[in-house]
Write an enzyme that holds these catalytic residues in place. Structure first.
Site, PDB file in Angstrom:
ATOM      1  CE  LYS A 192      48.916  43.912  74.914  1.00 16.16           C
ATOM      2  NZ  LYS A 192      47.963  44.284  73.838  1.00 16.16           N
ATOM      3  CG  ASP A 243      43.984  39.205  68.879  1.00 14.32           C
ATOM      4  OD1 ASP A 243      44.802  38.663  69.812  1.00 14.32           O
ATOM      5  OD2 ASP A 243      44.616  40.302  68.393  1.00 14.32           O
ATOM      6  CE1 TYR A 276      46.490  48.267  67.143  1.00 14.26           C
ATOM      7  CE2 TYR A 276      47.119  46.811  69.187  1.00 14.26           C
ATOM      8  CZ  TYR A 276      47.424  47.604  68.045  1.00 14.26           C
ATOM      9  OH  TYR A 276      48.688  48.247  67.799  1.00 14.26           O
TER      10      TYR A 276
HETATM   11  C1  LIG Z   1      48.286  44.146  72.220  1.00 16.98           C
HETATM   12  C2  LIG Z   1      47.541  43.455  71.401  1.00 16.98           C
HETATM   13  C3  LIG Z   1      48.002  43.059  70.125  1.00 16.98           C
HETATM   14  C4  LIG Z   1      49.313  43.353  69.804  1.00 16.98           C
HETATM   15  O1  LIG Z   1      50.580  42.985  70.476  1.00 16.98           O
HETATM   16  P1  LIG Z   1      51.852  43.553  70.442  1.00 16.98           P
HETATM   17  O2  LIG Z   1      52.664  42.805  71.327  1.00 16.98           O
HETATM   18  O3  LIG Z   1      51.481  45.089  71.124  1.00 16.98           O
HETATM   19  O4  LIG Z   1      52.209  43.868  69.167  1.00 16.98           O
HETATM   20  C5  LIG Z   1      47.237  42.202  69.313  1.00 16.98           C
HETATM   21  N1  LIG Z   1      45.774  41.805  69.718  1.00 16.98           N
HETATM   22  C6  LIG Z   1      45.632  42.292  70.862  1.00 16.98           C
HETATM   23  C7  LIG Z   1      43.988  41.798  71.351  1.00 16.98           C
HETATM   24  C8  LIG Z   1      45.952  43.156  71.764  1.00 16.98           C
HETATM   25  O5  LIG Z   1      45.331  43.461  73.021  1.00 16.98           O
END
Ligand SMILES: *Cc1c(COP(=O)(O)O)cnc(C)c1O
Length: 435
Positions: free
Chosen positions: A267, A239, A144
């Protein structure tokens, strides 16, 4: 436990907010029942609007590595707010947070801030495309990368939970630029490069996948991904929105020594405020406007409150030499304890942990990719989730999410959690027995 106020709160929300939530997975669709409305948090504990208390393993889906309302973070936000919430000009706080990131994330030389992880990955992809002058991207099934069109294809997290791997509203033309391959499958990636090699702008990957539950790379896999990208001159994007400053200060790249070209963050670096960032080698990052041709902007990018919360958090993790070791010891205690209890109750399962992330699947074979993850027993997870909730333990309302431990969690919290797991499974078994 009574959830009366949460239940009426949800009814009220549904009148004005589609599904009653502002992020889909919060709605408890995967586990049934009514979402619990929280009103406060302190350390490892959250309190709902009916005054029930829970040990929290969701931690706002990952950001709160210091727990809820950490005094240093609260003070930093208060001080920043009193000076003005936003200027739309450069501020010194942006450089300070950027310096902390550059110092701790091995491959990052330059970094740009955004307001969410989704924006970070969107911009990283645009940059990869602008830099290579190619258009296709490769992603992995079950990873994701936020809610942007290019990524909502075989995506994990809430996209999985809701069973909409391909959301309506995404143009076929956009989807067709995204090639999806299975995770932990070296041959499949090699085949994709074989077919599209000189059209591939970039490969985006969760180096440790936290969004189909926790799935770790098999030996040599990330190096294989790195080598193929180098060979085909595709930009490798790690990511690390979830894993950055979570599995180690410098994320998976620090733990494995494998360096991406670009990294996305979010995060933890926002200390609980809305933030994202993308960074990498100066040579690539300098393609961004105004230095280069690839556009990036945001009214609240680098917002002073978010920067203040991020700086307070990252200074804390920088200065506490034993933090990540302590977190991993506690997380292992939890993961090993769950393994023992699930075994004792004869429940097929796999558990995994890395740093302060953990996960488990109610599955009877090792989970190495999405296909296997999808075979897990989601109805048992739903029962387990509610039994744990009743015992004051707040887990993610879906099998396909990682759990998180913070510096505020204690051995005693873990012991209480394991006792709750034992009691929950006894209860579930007894119910099945009498049904
Ligand atoms: C949470 C997350 C996102 C998206 O971040 P948001 O601040 O919710 O837009 C993208 N990549 C990874 C791996 C994530 O865990």
């Amino acid at each position: 436990m009574k959830f009366e106020r949460s239940i009426s709160g949800f009814a009220r929300a549904k009148n004005v907010i589609p599904g009653g939530v502002n992020s889909s997975v919060r709605a408890f669709k995967a586990v049934g029942g009514s979402p619990v409305f929280m009103k406060s948090g302190a350390g490892a504990t959250i309190t709902d609007i009916d005054d029930n208390e829970f040990i929290d393993y969701v931690l706002s889906w990952g950001p709160l590595i210091l727990g809820h309302a950490h005094p240093a973070v609260v003070k930093a936000i208060q001080n920043a707010a009193a000076r003005g919430s936003s200027f739309g000009t450069p501020t010194e706080a942006e450089s300070e947070l950027a310096e902390l990131i550059v110092a701790m994330v091995p491959s990052v030389e330059r970094v740009r801030f955004t307001s969410s992880g989704t924006e970070a990955t969107m911009n990283a992809i645009r940059l990869a495309r602008g830099y290579t002058r190619r258009e296709r991207i490769i992603k992995f099934a079950g990873c994701y990368h936020g809610a942007a069109d290019a990524f909502l294809i075989a995506a994990g997290s809430s996209a999985l939970t809701l069973g909409v791997p391909n959301s309506p509203g995404i143009p076929k033309s956009t989807a067709s630029e995204t090639i999806v391959v299975p995770y932990n499958d070296p041959a499949a990636l090699a085949a994709a490069f074989e077919q599209y090699g000189n059209e591939i702008a970039g490969v985006i990957i969760e180096p440790y996948v936290g969004n189909m539950g926790l799935v770790l790379p098999e030996d040599g896999y990330l190096q294989h991904v790195r080598d193929l990208c180098t060979q085909h001159r595709a930009v490798l994007i790690f990511d690390e929105v979830m894993t950055g400053f979570r599995v180690a200060r410098g994320g998976v790249q620090e733990r494995t020594g494998i360096m991406p070209d670009l990294t996305t963050l979010g995060k933890v670096i926002g200390g609980g405020l809305p933030v994202g960032a993308f960074g990498g080698r100066a040579e690539i990052m300098n393609y961004l406007t105004p230095e280069g041709p690839v556009f990036h902007a945001g009214t609240l990018s680098g917002n002073p409150l978010a920067m203040a919360a991020g700086i307070a958090t990252l200074k804390f993790v920088r200065d506490d030499n034993t933090l990540y070791d302590r977190l991993e010891v506690l997380t292992r205690l939890l993961a090993d304890g769950l393994h023992e209890i699930f075994s004792k109750h004869g429940v097929p399962h796999t558990t995994a942990y890395a740093g302060s992330m953990f996960g488990f699947f109610f599955a009877d074979e090792p989970v190495r990719n999405l296909e296997v993850a999808m075979k897990s027993d989601t109805s048992l997870y739903a029962k387990y989730f509610h039994a744990m909730l009743e015992r004051g333990v707040y887990l993610a309302p879906s099998q396909f999410e990682a759990g998180f431990v913070s510096s505020a969690h204690t051995t005693r919290d873990v012991e209480r959690t394991l006792a709750a797991a034992d009691a929950s499974l006894s209860e579930i078994r007894a119910r099945v027995g009498t049904a």
